[in-house]
Every structure is written in structure tokens, then in C-alpha cells.
Design a protein around this motif. Structure first.
Motif, PDB file in Angstrom:
ATOM      1  N   ILE A 222       0.942  -1.113  -0.219  1.00  0.00           N
ATOM      2  CA  ILE A 222       0.012   0.065  -0.053  1.00  0.00           C
ATOM      3  C   ILE A 222       0.982   1.173  -0.014  1.00  0.00           C
ATOM      4  CG2 ILE A 222      -1.401   1.455   1.540  1.00  0.00           C
ATOM      5  CD1 ILE A 222      -3.110  -0.900   0.210  1.00  0.00           C
ATOM      6  N   SER A 223       0.756   2.358  -0.749  1.00  0.00           N
ATOM      7  CA  SER A 223       1.261   3.468  -0.727  1.00  0.00           C
ATOM      8  C   SER A 223       0.155   4.724  -0.917  1.00  0.00           C
ATOM      9  CB  SER A 223       2.169   3.503  -2.307  1.00  0.00           C
ATOM     10  OG  SER A 223       2.757   2.396  -2.332  1.00  0.00           O
ATOM     11  N   PRO A 224       0.573   5.375   0.008  1.00  0.00           N
ATOM     12  CA  PRO A 224      -0.318   6.639  -0.146  1.00  0.00           C
ATOM     13  C   PRO A 224      -0.129   7.856  -1.174  1.00  0.00           C
ATOM     14  CG  PRO A 224       1.235   6.975   1.581  1.00  0.00           C
ATOM     15  CD  PRO A 224       1.756   5.689   0.943  1.00  0.00           C
ATOM     16  N   VAL A 225      -0.938   8.484  -1.655  1.00  0.00           N
ATOM     17  CA  VAL A 225      -0.723   9.487  -2.583  1.00  0.00           C
ATOM     18  C   VAL A 225      -1.317  10.786  -2.192  1.00  0.00           C
ATOM     19  CG1 VAL A 225      -1.146  10.099  -5.097  1.00  0.00           C
ATOM     20  CG2 VAL A 225      -1.202   7.859  -4.453  1.00  0.00           C
ATOM     21  N   HIS A 226      -0.387  11.919  -2.277  1.00  0.00           N
ATOM     22  CA  HIS A 226      -1.051  13.181  -1.943  1.00  0.00           C
ATOM     23  C   HIS A 226      -1.175  13.958  -3.051  1.00  0.00           C
ATOM     24  CE1 HIS A 226       1.170  11.203   1.681  1.00  0.00           C
ATOM     25  NE2 HIS A 226       0.029  11.867   2.238  1.00  0.00           N
ATOM     26  N   ASN A 227      -1.730  15.196  -2.617  1.00  0.00           N
ATOM     27  CA  ASN A 227      -2.074  16.206  -3.793  1.00  0.00           C
ATOM     28  C   ASN A 227      -1.152  17.035  -3.550  1.00  0.00           C
ATOM     29  OD1 ASN A 227      -3.083  17.758  -1.862  1.00  0.00           O
ATOM     30  ND2 ASN A 227      -4.990  17.715  -2.601  1.00  0.00           N
ATOM     31  N   GLU A 228      -1.089  18.349  -4.330  1.00  0.00           N
ATOM     32  CA  GLU A 228       0.183  19.488  -4.449  1.00  0.00           C
ATOM     33  C   GLU A 228       0.044  19.865  -3.217  1.00  0.00           C
ATOM     34  OE1 GLU A 228      -0.311  21.786  -7.812  1.00  0.00           O
ATOM     35  OE2 GLU A 228       0.698  20.009  -9.065  1.00  0.00           O
ATOM     36  N   GLN A 229      -1.234  20.084  -2.161  1.00  0.00           N
ATOM     37  CA  GLN A 229      -1.335  20.872  -1.087  1.00  0.00           C
ATOM     38  C   GLN A 229      -0.726  19.643   0.037  1.00  0.00           C
ATOM     39  OE1 GLN A 229      -4.238  21.175  -3.322  1.00  0.00           O
ATOM     40  NE2 GLN A 229      -2.831  22.766  -4.098  1.00  0.00           N
ATOM     41  N   GLY A 230      -0.539  18.806  -0.292  1.00  0.00           N
ATOM     42  CA  GLY A 230      -0.002  17.706   0.730  1.00  0.00           C
ATOM     43  C   GLY A 230      -1.062  16.873   1.505  1.00  0.00           C
ATOM     44  N   GLU A 231      -2.141  17.034   0.711  1.00  0.00           N
ATOM     45  CA  GLU A 231      -3.413  16.357   1.387  1.00  0.00           C
ATOM     46  C   GLU A 231      -3.444  14.912   0.824  1.00  0.00           C
ATOM     47  OE1 GLU A 231      -7.882  17.607   1.053  1.00  0.00           O
ATOM     48  OE2 GLU A 231      -6.564  19.434   0.157  1.00  0.00           O
ATOM     49  N   LEU A 232      -3.786  14.032   1.774  1.00  0.00           N
ATOM     50  CA  LEU A 232      -3.770  12.656   1.242  1.00  0.00           C
ATOM     51  C   LEU A 232      -5.163  12.504   0.567  1.00  0.00           C
ATOM     52  CD1 LEU A 232      -3.018   9.521   1.679  1.00  0.00           C
ATOM     53  CD2 LEU A 232      -4.444   9.498   3.773  1.00  0.00           C
ATOM     54  N   THR A 233      -4.916  11.846  -0.678  1.00  0.00           N
ATOM     55  CA  THR A 233      -6.136  11.873  -1.552  1.00  0.00           C
ATOM     56  C   THR A 233      -6.423  10.295  -1.944  1.00  0.00           C
ATOM     57  OG1 THR A 233      -4.680  11.958  -3.528  1.00  0.00           O
ATOM     58  CG2 THR A 233      -5.545  13.918  -2.685  1.00  0.00           C
ATOM     59  N   HIS A 234      -5.468   9.593  -1.986  1.00  0.00           N
ATOM     60  CA  HIS A 234      -5.706   7.884  -2.696  1.00  0.00           C
ATOM     61  C   HIS A 234      -4.897   7.286  -2.083  1.00  0.00           C
ATOM     62  CE1 HIS A 234      -7.319  10.684  -5.889  1.00  0.00           C
ATOM     63  NE2 HIS A 234      -8.324   9.966  -6.078  1.00  0.00           N
ATOM     64  N   PHE A 235      -5.062   5.979  -2.052  1.00  0.00           N
ATOM     65  CA  PHE A 235      -4.208   4.839  -1.576  1.00  0.00           C
ATOM     66  C   PHE A 235      -3.840   3.928  -2.821  1.00  0.00           C
ATOM     67  CE2 PHE A 235      -5.085   5.610   2.829  1.00  0.00           C
ATOM     68  CZ  PHE A 235      -4.207   5.896   3.226  1.00  0.00           C
ATOM     69  N   VAL A 236      -2.720   3.664  -3.303  1.00  0.00           N
ATOM     70  CA  VAL A 236      -2.550   2.552  -4.401  1.00  0.00           C
ATOM     71  C   VAL A 236      -2.189   1.266  -3.887  1.00  0.00           C
ATOM     72  CG1 VAL A 236      -1.141   2.220  -6.490  1.00  0.00           C
ATOM     73  CG2 VAL A 236      -1.713   4.526  -6.021  1.00  0.00           C
ATOM     74  N   GLY A 237      -2.685   0.410  -4.247  1.00  0.00           N
ATOM     75  CA  GLY A 237      -2.640  -1.007  -3.559  1.00  0.00           C
ATOM     76  C   GLY A 237      -1.997  -1.874  -4.850  1.00  0.00           C
ATOM     77  N   LEU A 238      -1.023  -2.619  -4.492  1.00  0.00           N
ATOM     78  CA  LEU A 238      -0.496  -3.661  -5.413  1.00  0.00           C
ATOM     79  C   LEU A 238      -0.790  -4.928  -4.772  1.00  0.00           C
ATOM     80  CD1 LEU A 238       1.216  -3.113  -7.927  1.00  0.00           C
ATOM     81  CD2 LEU A 238       2.988  -3.532  -6.488  1.00  0.00           C
ATOM     82  N   GLN A 239      -1.486  -5.843  -5.522  1.00  0.00           N
ATOM     83  CA  GLN A 239      -1.753  -7.026  -4.970  1.00  0.00           C
ATOM     84  C   GLN A 239      -1.016  -8.224  -5.550  1.00  0.00           C
ATOM     85  OE1 GLN A 239      -4.223  -5.055  -5.888  1.00  0.00           O
ATOM     86  NE2 GLN A 239      -5.325  -4.689  -3.750  1.00  0.00           N
ATOM     87  N   ILE A 240      -0.092  -9.103  -4.826  1.00  0.00           N
ATOM     88  CA  ILE A 240       0.550 -10.194  -5.478  1.00  0.00           C
ATOM     89  C   ILE A 240       0.060 -11.524  -4.941  1.00  0.00           C
ATOM     90  CG2 ILE A 240       3.127 -11.019  -5.871  1.00  0.00           C
ATOM     91  CD1 ILE A 240       3.819  -8.035  -5.373  1.00  0.00           C
ATOM     92  N   ASP A 241      -0.149 -12.375  -5.691  1.00  0.00           N
ATOM     93  CA  ASP A 241      -0.527 -13.705  -5.406  1.00  0.00           C
ATOM     94  C   ASP A 241       0.579 -14.458  -4.800  1.00  0.00           C
ATOM     95  OD1 ASP A 241      -1.638 -16.131  -4.665  1.00  0.00           O
ATOM     96  OD2 ASP A 241      -2.508 -16.317  -6.733  1.00  0.00           O
TER      97      ASP A 241
END
Ligand code: ADP
Length: 625
Positions: A222-241
Motif C-alpha cells: 500500500i502506498s499513499p498518494v498526496h496532492n500538491e497541497q500535501g493532502e492525502l487523496t488516494h491509496f494505491v494498492g499492489l496485490q501479488i498472489d
């Protein structure tokens, strides 16, 4: 007439970001171009006026241009065309182009307005490329909206669909939680929740369930994504079996458990170590074999227990087995907890590492061969003893055949003369022959006595009977008796001791010692050189020194000098039995003393006898007969 006749059209012409080119619709010749157009083409107005519109566009533009030029009904192209405008530097610009047809003074003009969209196109190409990459990634990719409660999914790729069995329309808008089914009590979930709460990245392994209910092990990044204002906007998830990996590890763990059970139930010591000598497993036989708990040795170095003399061979074998993968056997000593060393025979081979991608390990199966080694050593010693005895026997036979022959020949000759010519011989001659026989017999007797003495002293049957002895007087008498036989007085005697000084010594043994040492000094040196015999007392030691300037003892012979019947090669025809020094040494040892010597071939020899003067230091060897 100028095309841009009034000021306002000339101003408009230069305003804005667009490139504007005016050309004759019939001939296509360029008539005017604003600054932006000149920059776009990398040419000045004068140069551009030499060219036609078609010259500054890519070939595939030709048909569009012709259509624009000939289309009498429309005054402008309906849709913006996208095409490349050629630049002199070679970096062509991608432009959005529009044409306007204007009638002026009886001729048709074509106005081209071009907008450089190169950067926009490149950026969208890059985004497309990333989208394609994400979509075609075999693993699952998902994006969740961090600004909405419960983090609903807003994107999943094809990999996610394949992994979970859920289609995008079934997953989008839902929290990822649906993948856990009812299996909520998982260690990884706590870590995940914590990271999501803090807006941090994390990697966890979760038990997830496909749409069809099938379990799979999901390694979730899991990696958090922030916008230009530094606000947390999304989480990107990578799933490996990682189901396969987990299953293999479980299998390995189970087989490891079985392996340990087996290893612990056999008498041989089994160890497993890494290439850099870390013990990764030690079987419980370590306790019986080396007195150490398996757990106390595991995790440490194997080599630390190997005997220092065996370490090189051990390291060599380890290197070889790792390099070739071929099993090999080695014998070495391992240190027991009590400090002693245990001989082991160890067969070593490679096994697979426990962890995925780890290095293979070296498995040693070791058997205690201490007893076998002891037996081998005993046999070796017995063989050595037998070899020595054989050698002594050979030397004895050779001594007897040499040394007995001379006196026997002498006896034979004298008795024959006395028997055959006795009546005719003078009394004087008869006496000489009798004396010959007597001294030959005496010599043979002496030799037999010497042999018997060695035999008796070896079996502990020689008596040590010290009595207080005035040592100066004893030595003078001994020298006199020896010189009487030799009738060449050359023993140079000196003593630091008072004539009354007495020491508890065994006179009989002293005779053995000094008759032999002085006899040798005389025998092995030329008559022209004196033999020095001195006595002194040093602390608690009584020291006798006998030195000569004779033939000396070759280096190679020096370490064997005290073996019975041994004679150095440089003795030549000088008579001897090779027993004198053994007898002297045994007699000195019975006194609790020491015998030392130094010698150089061709220069001379010095023997030093050291006796302890205090009775407490003297040998207490008990006579056995
Ligand atoms: P041997 O009867 O041969 O003299 P010993 O046991 O007395 O026997 O001496 C053993 C050997 O040591 C001699 O054969 C000789 O080689 C060497 N040896 C002993 N004493 C001397 C000496 N003073 N000088 C040179 N060699 C000596």
C-alpha cells in the motif's frame, strides 16, 4: 498592396500564442508569417517567403492542404487538423491547424493558424503508456479514494479482476474489505489498518478470498498518494498472489520438522551450516558427542570447535563442496566442552536452503571415531615398538658377531698353541697366552654383563644403593684403574670440591657411568689429546663434565645415541657394543640425575652429568630383587 494594411489587423497578427501564416491559395506561396510562425519553423520572414505552405508541413499534410485551398464553398476548415510543422533544427512541432480562406483584391488568400500542442500530446502519450502498463500488469493494481469514508475503490486493473474474480463494476465503490470474507482475525490486518489510519505505506500478507470462495495469499503493498497541497487523496494498492510461495514454505516447514525429528533421533551428529560458517541446525547428538546443548551451538560458528590443526583442511573441504556440489568426507577433531578433542569422520554435502532464494547449506553427518583412532594409534605404536625391537635385535646380532669374534679368535689361538706346543713354550710365553685367554674371557664377560645390565634395568631390577662417598677420592681411584689398563695417562682431572666432600651415591652405578663416559672419551679421541674430567657443585647440583677433542658425533646420530646397540657411522674400527651410553644413562636416572651432551664432528664431545645433591631429589626407584 500590403496584405496587412491597417494597424489593427497588423497588431492582431502578432498578438497571442498562435503561429499565423498567410499564403496565396492558388500557388500556395507564403506571403506573410508572424513571429510565432517564424520561430516554429526556425526561419525568418524572408526565408519563408521563398517557400510554399506545403514545404513547411509533413508530406501527409498535402491532401488536407489541397482540400482547404480548393474548397470554394467553405471559408474555413471545420475541424482543427493535427499535423507536424517542419522546423529547421529537426525538432518538429505537433500543431493543431485551422485554415481560413479570405478573398482580397481579387485573389484568394489562405490563412493558416497553428497552435503548438507538442507538450500536451507528449504528456497524454505518457499517461496512455502508464495506463497501458498498469492495465497490463499481471498483478492486481487498485486505487482507493482516501477522502471518502471507508476508502472506496475507484480503479482496479485487469490483474485485480483476474486475481479476485471480481469485475470492475462489482468492485468499484466498495471497500477492499470484501476480499477478506469472514476471515477478520488476521495479524496483517492490524498492520494494514494502522498504516491506513496514519496515511503510511506498508506491506502485509493477507488471507483473501476470490469471488468463488477460493483462498489466496495476497502480498499487499500500500502506498499513499498526496496532492500538491500535501493532502492525502488516494491509496494505491499492489496485490501479488503469493499462495504458491506460502504453500511451499509450509511444506518446507513441515519437512524441516520431520528432518529435525529424524536428525535428533540418530546417534550421528548432524549439522547444517551456511557458506560463511553459521550453524543453522545442530542435532541433539551434540550433547552426547561434545557435551554441548544443540541450541547453545546453533547460530554460532562451526569452525570455532574444530581443532586449530584441522581448520585449514576443513575450510578447504567446505569450499570444494560448495563449489562442486559433490559430497566429500573428512576426518577432524571437534572440541568437547571438557576441553578434550573428539575425532569425527564427517560426510558433507549440499542441501537446499530453507528460505526462498537463500543459499544452499552444507550438511555434515559426523560419526565419533575417537575409539577407532585410539585403536589405530595403539596399533601404530605397537608396530613402531616391534620395528624398534627388530632393529635392536639386528644391531645386537651384528654386535655379537663382531665384538665376540675377536676375543674368541684370541682364545682359540692361545689354547691351540698351549695344547700343541705347550711343552716347548717358555714359562713367560705360556703366562702371556694364559693372560690373553683371561682378558679375552673378561672382555666377553663384560659384554655379557652389559647386555644383562640393560635387560635388568629395563625390567626395574637394578638396585640403587647410595652410600656417602668421598667423591674426589673415588674419581682419582677410578682414573688410576683406567690408566693402569691403558698405561697412557691422559685424563686431566680437576675438582672444585673439598677432598672431604661426601655425597650419597651408588658406587657400583658410578662405575658404570664414568667407566663408559671416560672410556668413550679416550676411545674416540687420538692419544695425543687429553681428556678433561671435572667436578663442581652448582647450587643443589653436583656436576661432572667429561670432554674430549675426538671424532665427535655426527648430527644425524645424536638423537639415537642412547638406543641400545646403536653406534654412529664414524666409529670406524674402534671396538664397542653400543651399550655404554644406555647403561650410563640408566645409572644416572637411578640417581635422579640428568645426562646432557654437546658434540661437533671432528672437533670433540662433552658429556655433562648432573646429580641432585639433596637426598629428597634423588630417585626413589625401588630395587625389585
Ligand atoms: P660404544 O660401545 O659403541 O662406544 P656407547 O653406547 O658407549 O657405545 O656409545 C654409543 C655411540 O656413541 C658410540 O658408538 C659412538 O658412536 C658415540 N659416542 C659416544 N661417546 C662418544 C665420544 N666421546 N666421541 C665420539 N663418539 C661418541
Amino acid at each position: 498592396m500590403p496584405i496587412l494594411s491597417n494597424l489593427s489587423s497588423a497588431t492582431l497578427f502578432e498578438l497571442g500564442k498562435d503561429a499565423i501564416i498567410i499564403a496565396d491559395a492558388d500557388s500556395g506561396k507564403i506571403l506573410e508569417a508572424n513571429n510565432n510562425a517564424q520561430q516554429l519553423c526556425g526561419l525568418d520572414l524572408h526565408q519563408l517567403r521563398q517557400l510554399k505552405l506545403a514545404d513547411i508541413h509533413r508530406d501527409d499534410f498535402q491532401s488536407a492542404l489541397e482540400a482547404a485551398a480548393s474548397d470554394e464553398d467553405s471559408i474555413e476548415t471545420e475541424e482543427a487538423l493535427v499535423c507536424e510543422i517542419l522546423n529547421q533544427s529537426g525538432f518538429n512541432a505537433i500543431c493543431e491547424i485551422q485554415f481560413h480562406r479570405v478573398e482580397q483584391d481579387g485573389r484568394t488568400l489562405l490563412i493558416e493558424i497553428a497552435r503548438d500542442i507538442t507538450e500536451r500530446v507528449r504528456a497524454s502519450e505518457e499517461i496512455n503508456l502508464r495506463n497501458v502498463a498498469i492495465a497490463s500488469f499481471a498483478g492486481g493494481v487498485s486505487i482507493a479514494d482516501a477522502r471518502q469514508p471507508d476508502l472506496p475503490l475507484i480503479y482496479i486493473n485487469r490483474g485485480f479482476e483476474e486475481l479476485t474474480g471480481y469485475k470492475a463494476k462489482e468492485a468499484i465503490g466498495r471497500s477492499c474489505r470484501f476480499l477478506q470474507g469472514a476471515d477478520r482475525n488476521q495479524e496483517g490486518l492490524k498492520v494494514l489498518r494502522d498504516a491506513l489510519k496514519k496515511g503510511e505505506s506498508c506491506v502485509v500478507r493477507l488471507r483473501n478470498y476470490r469471488k468463488d470462495g477460493g483462498l489466496f495469499h495476497n502480498e499487499l503493498h500500500i502506498s499513499p498518494v498526496h496532492n500538491e497541497q500535501g493532502e492525502l487523496t488516494h491509496f494505491v494498492g499492489l496485490q501479488i498472489d503469493v499462495t504458491e510461495r506460502v504453500r511451499n514454505r509450509d511444506l518446507l516447514t513441515r519437512s524441516e520438522r520431520r528432518y529435525r525429528l529424524l536428525a535428533d533421533s540418530i546417534e550421528d551428529l548432524i549439522t547444517r551450516r551456511t557458506r560463511d560458517d553459521q550453524l543453522e541446525f545442530v542435532s541433539s547428538a551434540a550433547e552426547t558427542m561434545l557435551g554441548i546443548q544443540a541450541g547453545d551451538w546453533a547460530g554460532r560458528s562451526y569452525m570455532e570447535r574444530v581443532h586449530p590443526d584441522d581448520r585449514e583442511a576443513c575450510a578447504d573441504q567446505t569450499r570444494r563442496v560448495f563449489e562442486t556440489g559433490d559430497p566429500a568426507t573428512i576426518r577432524l577433531r571437534l572440541r568437547h566442552e571438557d576441553g578434550s578433542y573428539v575425532w569425527i569422520e564427517s560426510t558433507e554435502s549440499l542441501s537446499e536452503a530453507l528460505e526462498d532464494g537463500g543459499e544452499p547449506l552444507l550438511v555434515s553427518v559426523s560419526r565419533d571415531i575417537t575409539r577407532q583412532k585410539q585403536a589405530e594409534e595403539e596399533i601404530r605404536q605397537a608396530l613402531e615398538k616391534e620395528r624398534e625391537l627388530n632393529e635392536i635385535k639386528t644391531r645386537f646380532i651384528s654386535m655379537v658377531s663382531h665384538e665376540f669374534r675377536t676375543p674368541m679368535t684370541s682364545i682359540k689361538a692361545s689354547t691351540a698353541l698351549l695344547r700343541d706346543f705347550g711343552e716347548r713354550l717358555s714359562e713367560d710365553k705360556k703366562t702371556r697366552h694364559h693372560n690373553n685367554i683371561t682378558s679375552a674371557l673378561k672382555r666377553m664377560n663384560q659384554m655379557l654383563d652389559d647386555v644383562l645390565f640393560v635387560g635388568r634395568s629395563e625390567s626395574g631390577h637394578v638396585r640403587f644403593a647410595p652410600i656417602p662417598l668421598k667423591i674426589n677420592a673415588y674419581c682419582r681411584e677410578l682414573i688410576e684403574s683406567m690408566e693402569f689398563i691403558d698405561d697412557n695417562p691422559r685424563i686431566d682431572f680437576s675438582s672444585d670440591l673439598d677432598d672431604n666432600a661426601e655425597f650419597p651415591l651408588d658406587e657400583n652405578l658410578l662405575n658404570h657411568i664414568f667407566q663408559n663416559l671416560l672410556g668413550n672419551a679416550l676411545k674416540y679421541s687420538a692419544t695425543a689429546f687429553p681428556v678433561r674430567f671435572s667436578i663442581r657443585k652448582d647450587g643443589s647440583e653436583l656436576i661432572f663434565e667429561i670432554s674430549d677433542q675426538g671424532i665427535g658425533i655426527p648430527k644425524a646420530a645424536q638423537k639415537r645415541l642412547f638406543e641400545a646397540f646403536y653406534r654412529a657411522e664414524n666409529v670406524g674400527v674402534t671396538q664397542g657394543t653400543g651399550l655404554g651410553l644406555s647403561i650410563a644413562l640408566r645409572s644416572i636416572e637411578l640417581h635422579g640425575g640428568k645426562l646432557e651432551f654437546s658434540s661437533e664432528e671432528g672437533i670433540g664431545t662433552t658429556f655433562v652429568v648432573r646429580f641432585p645433591t639433596s637426598p629428597a631429589n634423588t630417585s626413589t626407584t625401588e630395587p625389585q630383587s
